[in-house]
Design an enzyme around this catalytic site. Sequence first.
Site, short mmCIF file in Angstrom:
data_model
loop_
_atom_site.label_atom_id
_atom_site.label_comp_id
_atom_site.label_asym_id
_atom_site.label_seq_id
_atom_site.Cartn_x
_atom_site.Cartn_y
_atom_site.Cartn_z
N LYS A 118 -38.02 -24.59 -43.07
CA LYS A 118 -39.47 -24.49 -42.87
C LYS A 118 -40.23 -25.40 -43.81
O LYS A 118 -39.75 -25.72 -44.92
CB LYS A 118 -39.94 -23.04 -43.00
CG LYS A 118 -40.06 -22.53 -44.41
CD LYS A 118 -40.97 -21.32 -44.48
CE LYS A 118 -41.24 -21.03 -45.95
NZ LYS A 118 -42.47 -20.40 -46.26
N LYS A 136 -44.30 -25.43 -49.68
CA LYS A 136 -44.96 -26.08 -50.82
C LYS A 136 -43.94 -26.55 -51.84
O LYS A 136 -44.08 -27.59 -52.45
CB LYS A 136 -45.84 -25.07 -51.57
CG LYS A 136 -46.99 -24.55 -50.83
CD LYS A 136 -47.86 -23.74 -51.80
CE LYS A 136 -48.58 -22.63 -51.08
NZ LYS A 136 -47.76 -21.43 -50.88
N LYS A 159 -34.64 -18.46 -52.56
CA LYS A 159 -35.32 -18.94 -53.77
C LYS A 159 -34.43 -18.77 -55.00
O LYS A 159 -34.45 -19.61 -55.90
CB LYS A 159 -36.66 -18.23 -53.97
CG LYS A 159 -37.70 -18.71 -52.97
CD LYS A 159 -39.11 -18.29 -53.32
CE LYS A 159 -40.08 -18.96 -52.35
NZ LYS A 159 -41.45 -18.52 -52.47
N1 AQP Z 1 -43.81 -23.46 -42.58
C1 AQP Z 1 -44.64 -22.48 -42.28
N2 AQP Z 1 -45.01 -22.25 -41.01
C2 AQP Z 1 -45.86 -21.24 -40.69
N3 AQP Z 1 -46.41 -20.42 -41.62
C3 AQP Z 1 -46.08 -20.61 -42.91
N4 AQP Z 1 -46.44 -20.00 -44.05
C4 AQP Z 1 -45.82 -20.59 -45.09
N5 AQP Z 1 -45.04 -21.61 -44.67
C5 AQP Z 1 -45.18 -21.65 -43.30
C6 AQP Z 1 -47.37 -18.87 -44.11
O1 AQP Z 1 -48.43 -19.24 -44.97
C7 AQP Z 1 -48.91 -18.06 -45.64
C8 AQP Z 1 -48.98 -18.33 -47.12
O2 AQP Z 1 -47.65 -18.53 -47.63
P1 AQP Z 1 -47.38 -18.43 -49.17
O3 AQP Z 1 -48.00 -19.54 -49.84
O4 AQP Z 1 -47.86 -17.14 -49.69
O5 AQP Z 1 -45.86 -18.39 -49.38
P2 AQP Z 1 -44.64 -18.99 -48.64
O6 AQP Z 1 -44.46 -18.38 -47.31
O7 AQP Z 1 -43.50 -18.84 -49.56
O8 AQP Z 1 -45.10 -20.50 -48.44
P3 AQP Z 1 -44.44 -21.79 -48.98
O9 AQP Z 1 -45.28 -22.92 -48.63
O10 AQP Z 1 -43.03 -21.86 -48.52
O11 AQP Z 1 -44.52 -21.60 -50.53
P4 AQP Z 1 -43.38 -21.66 -51.60
O12 AQP Z 1 -42.70 -22.99 -51.36
O13 AQP Z 1 -44.10 -21.59 -52.90
O14 AQP Z 1 -42.51 -20.49 -51.32
C9 AQP Z 1 -47.94 -16.93 -45.29
O15 AQP Z 1 -48.51 -16.12 -44.29
C10 AQP Z 1 -46.73 -17.67 -44.77
O16 AQP Z 1 -46.02 -16.88 -43.83
#
Ligand code: AQP
Length: 331
Positions: free
Chosen positions: A196, A199, A116
């Site tokens: 992965k 969002k 990030k």
């Molecule tokens: N691609 C993924 N596959 C499986 N699990 C996932 N999680 C996120 N992406 C995947 C799981 O969803 C939960 C919530 O995640 P989060 O929103 O708290 O943060 P993150 O992991 O950082 O998700 P994003 O979508 O990638 O958000 P951004 O882009 O804002 O960083 C967690 O349990 C995560 O493991």
Amino acid sequence: MSQKIGQRVFSGIQPSGAVHLGNYAGAIMNWVRLQDLTDCYFSIVDYHAMTLPYQPKDLRDRVYLAAVDLLACGVDPDKCHLFLQSAVPEHTELAWILSCTAPMGELSRMTQFKEKSERASSVNVGLFTYPVLQAADILLYRADSVPVGEDQLQHLELTREIARRFNHTFGPVFPEPQPLLTSAPRIMSLQDPTAKMSKSVPGSAIMMGDEEAVVTKAIKRAVTGMGEPNETPPGVTNLLTLLEVCQRADLAQQFRADQEDGTIRYGDLKKALTEALLEVLRPIADRRRQLLAEPQRVHEILGDSAVSVRRLAKEVIAEVRDAVGLNAQPA
Ligand code: AQP
């Protein structure tokens, strides 16, 4: 809420954008399963969403939309606590206390921070200490288990290390929480199946609130052709995993066999996946529409839960204050 015995579960989701299929497959499906089995604390972690640049109004809207998405996916406030992190300020107090025991060297090894911070135009301290706040989120409820996607395993290992250090220094206050993974713990980006689904990466995800035409187009455009010769391309593996997430393991098995004997037609796989996904997403979209017509109810659900959750948070923080030698009682 009915009385439950057994392990306590905590998990959170950042309101940094709409909830997507990766969040659903890696975490929320497990939340919905676990709320019938044990005492669950699920939080929309808005303090975490402040670690990357954002607009205050967007944050408010996203918190509300995250709550709508979670409820539409089947998180049931009669079976679990669904609350907003910032309604329980003890999260940040515990984060400070834990940051005074957290090992700096280990924090700097967190891959999510590295990824990030590479993408960010400027890096704030919050992005670096984010995993300590995450440890506080979990330990504040003395959670035994944390349903997360695979990307969060490193942070969870750090939480366990922080709990161990704290207990060693100040006495046994916290359990060492265990991760709980689904059978689809890492859903990949549809555009780049080596990264992965996320969002914050545009075009990588299908959002739970996407229109049917958008879902159809996203699957049609999903990358299938990269990878090593004689191996299933990662994009195809990802689509097969998504079929399984949609409870179509039978079809996934058939397409896997076709892939192995070289007769697979990716167009057929995509068509089957689109149909299966729309079956899953349609009832969620219906519930979403109903919830969007009742904003007051959604806000009430978050508010009601925060009151009961804070009672436990205050109990634990009082014990922590005592253990670390902070004797003053907050006014
Ligand atoms: N691609 C993924 N596959 C499986 N699990 C996932 N999680 C996120 N992406 C995947 C799981 O969803 C939960 C919530 O995640 P989060 O929103 O708290 O943060 P993150 O992991 O950082 O998700 P994003 O979508 O990638 O958000 P951004 O882009 O804002 O960083 C967690 O349990 C995560 O493991």
